[in-house]
Write a protein that holds these residues in place. Structure first.
Motif, short mmCIF file in Angstrom:
data_model
loop_
_atom_site.label_atom_id
_atom_site.label_comp_id
_atom_site.label_asym_id
_atom_site.label_seq_id
_atom_site.Cartn_x
_atom_site.Cartn_y
_atom_site.Cartn_z
N GLU A 1 15.40 9.54 -14.21
CA GLU A 1 14.14 10.42 -13.66
C GLU A 1 13.36 9.33 -12.57
O GLU A 1 12.93 9.99 -11.45
CB GLU A 1 13.28 11.15 -14.36
N LEU A 2 13.01 8.35 -13.17
CA LEU A 2 12.13 7.48 -12.35
C LEU A 2 12.89 6.76 -11.09
O LEU A 2 12.24 6.74 -10.09
CB LEU A 2 11.75 6.27 -13.10
N THR A 3 14.27 6.60 -11.36
CA THR A 3 14.96 6.10 -10.24
C THR A 3 15.12 7.23 -9.20
O THR A 3 14.86 6.64 -7.87
CB THR A 3 16.31 5.69 -10.78
N ALA A 4 15.45 8.13 -9.49
CA ALA A 4 15.55 9.36 -8.47
C ALA A 4 13.99 9.36 -7.85
O ALA A 4 14.17 9.54 -6.56
CB ALA A 4 15.78 10.65 -9.14
N LEU A 5 13.07 9.35 -8.50
CA LEU A 5 11.61 9.51 -7.66
C LEU A 5 11.43 8.30 -6.79
O LEU A 5 10.80 8.43 -5.71
CB LEU A 5 10.74 9.38 -8.92
N SER A 6 11.97 7.18 -7.40
CA SER A 6 11.65 5.90 -6.60
C SER A 6 12.45 5.95 -5.48
O SER A 6 12.04 5.47 -4.19
CB SER A 6 12.00 4.59 -7.62
N ASN A 7 13.63 6.43 -5.29
CA ASN A 7 14.61 6.45 -4.20
C ASN A 7 13.93 7.51 -3.10
O ASN A 7 14.27 7.21 -1.98
CB ASN A 7 16.26 6.56 -4.59
N ARG A 8 13.60 8.43 -3.75
CA ARG A 8 12.87 9.58 -2.77
C ARG A 8 11.68 9.18 -2.09
O ARG A 8 11.54 9.68 -0.86
CB ARG A 8 13.17 10.89 -3.69
N GLY B 1 9.93 6.07 -2.46
CA GLY B 1 9.84 4.55 -2.06
C GLY B 1 8.77 4.06 -2.96
O GLY B 1 7.78 3.41 -2.56
N MET B 2 8.95 4.09 -4.35
CA MET B 2 8.00 3.49 -5.18
C MET B 2 8.37 2.19 -5.59
O MET B 2 7.58 1.70 -6.26
CB MET B 2 7.94 4.50 -6.61
N GLY B 3 9.19 1.62 -5.14
CA GLY B 3 9.66 0.27 -5.48
C GLY B 3 10.06 -0.15 -6.95
O GLY B 3 9.84 -1.40 -7.55
N GLN C 1 0.94 -1.42 0.16
CA GLN C 1 0.17 -0.11 0.00
C GLN C 1 0.91 1.27 -0.06
O GLN C 1 0.56 2.27 -0.83
CB GLN C 1 -0.95 -0.04 1.28
N PRO C 2 1.82 1.31 0.89
CA PRO C 2 2.70 2.37 0.77
C PRO C 2 3.32 2.80 -0.63
O PRO C 2 3.49 4.04 -1.16
CB PRO C 2 3.64 2.27 1.78
N MET C 3 3.96 1.75 -1.04
CA MET C 3 4.49 1.82 -2.41
C MET C 3 3.32 2.34 -3.57
O MET C 3 3.70 3.30 -4.25
CB MET C 3 4.88 0.47 -2.95
N MET C 4 2.24 1.66 -3.52
CA MET C 4 1.17 2.13 -4.65
C MET C 4 0.71 3.80 -4.32
O MET C 4 0.73 4.35 -5.15
CB MET C 4 -0.19 1.13 -4.35
N ARG C 5 0.50 3.83 -2.86
CA ARG C 5 0.31 5.21 -2.71
C ARG C 5 0.97 6.35 -3.21
O ARG C 5 0.90 7.47 -3.90
CB ARG C 5 -0.21 5.52 -1.47
N SER C 6 2.62 6.21 -2.84
CA SER C 6 3.59 6.79 -3.30
C SER C 6 3.66 6.99 -4.80
O SER C 6 3.72 8.21 -5.41
CB SER C 6 5.05 6.29 -3.09
#
Length: 343
Positions: free
Chosen positions: A288-295, A297-299, A233-238
């Motif tokens: 861009e996606l890696t930076a967003l995920s690391n910041r 928690g998108m997984g 759920q946290p990953m999906m919401r992020s």
């Protein structure tokens, strides 16, 4: 001193099993390769010989036995050898010798005399059967994976035998099956067959969970990334929040991720949601996606192309690569398994 700097290895392999000697050499062992001739692909030759040196004698040279008398480990493949090099004969000469045979199949099994290639062993192991899309023929993995897996197991067997010798002073005769090595690497299919009697099916780009499946590999603006719509759920919401910032969350913005179980959602609904995700991902680069995920928690993880791996500053700093010559060309190959840290 390196880990195996005191260990001498005589490598009698020509093709299958050669990677075991490479790994032992990378751990610091002195590995003398007996050149037996025969056709070998130039690229494979470099990969199979790196870290080794020429033994300086032929298969029927008495000097070879003198070298083996002083050796700790002998590696052999499926190629026939003179009776003087049989395991029992060498053990009688050097009781401390560890003799590792890396063969296609167990020598006392029903397939002992059966011809084998990397492809046939991969197919028999079930690894080929699970690679590829379900509506297409199975695919083999790149390179020679069964050969590599057998080499890894051969090196491990040699290390285990060295540890045992430290306790009792005696060598061992060890047999490694390339087929069994590949089967052991296939963690799912043998267990599925053993427990249920069912043969698994290829799922392609779907990660099957519960009653449905979700996409794993996605296109982005400059390549591919891996991500899945799963019960986190946290990953999906992020992820949905990032999409909403770009005005592209669509129907996903209305989903209460705490109130559903993705594994029970019909595939048709998942496809509709994944279509929204796919439209957003292609607007972003991997960086861009890696930076967003690391910041946030998108997984999500970027998928490197071969050129990315070769150009990686991180891997370069770790000393992963070194140059090798193949037919007059300089190519990059993996370097030492371990690098000493310097303060």
């Amino acid at each position: 001193m390196t880990m195996l700097g005191h260990i001498r290895v005589i490598d009698l392999t020509r093709d299958l099993g050669a990677y075991a000697g490479v790994l032992l050499a990378e751990l610091g062992a002195d590995v003398a390769q007996l050149e037996q001739g025969g056709p070998v692909d130039p690229a494979e030759l470099v990969m199979a010989r790196r870290g080794k040196h020429d033994a300086g004698c032929a298969i029927d040279d008495p000097a070879l036995l003198d070298l083996i008398d002083q050796a700790d480990i002998v590696l052999r493949g499926p190629e026939p050898l003179p009776a003087t090099l049989a395991p029992d004969a060498l053990s009688a000469r050097n009781p401390r010798l560890i003799d590792v045979a890396i063969l296609p199949f167990e020598p006392d099994g029903p397939h002992a005399a059966r011809p084998a290639t990397d492809l046939t062993l991969m197919a028999r192991s079930g690894l080929v059967a699970i690679c590829g899309d379900p509506d297409r023929p199975p695919l083999n993995m790149p390179g020679r994976q069964a050969w590599a897996l057998a080499g890894i197991q051969g090196a491990i067997a040699a290390l285990v035998a060295l540890n045992a010798r430290a306790a009792d002073g005696l060598g061992q005769q060890v047999v490694v099956s390339a087929y069994r090595s590949a089967v052991l690497a296939n963690y799912r299919e043998p267990l599925t067959w053993g427990w249920t009697g069912r043969v698994g099916v290829r799922t392609g780009n779907l990660l099957v969970r519960g009653k449905s499946g979700v996409q794993q590999v996605w296109r982005c603006a400059d390549g591919f990334v891996t991500w899945a719509l799963v019960d986190n759920q946290p990953m999906m919401r992020s992820t949905v929040a990032r999409m909403a910032e770009d005005g592209m969350a669509g129907a996903l913005a209305e989903v209460d991720w705490d109130a559903i179980l993705v594994a029970d959602v019909p595939r048709e609904q998942l496809v509709a949601w994944e279509t929204i995700v796919a439209a957003w991902l292609v607007t972003k680069t991997r960086a861009e996606l890696t930076a967003l995920s690391n910041r946030h928690g998108m997984g999500l993880s970027a998928i490197d192309a071969p050129a990315d791996v070769l150009a990686s500053a991180h891997l370069a700093d770790r000393g992963l690569w070194r140059d090798a010559e193949i037919d007059g060309r300089t190519v990059r190959v993996p370097g030492a398994l371990f690098a000493r840290s310097v303060a």
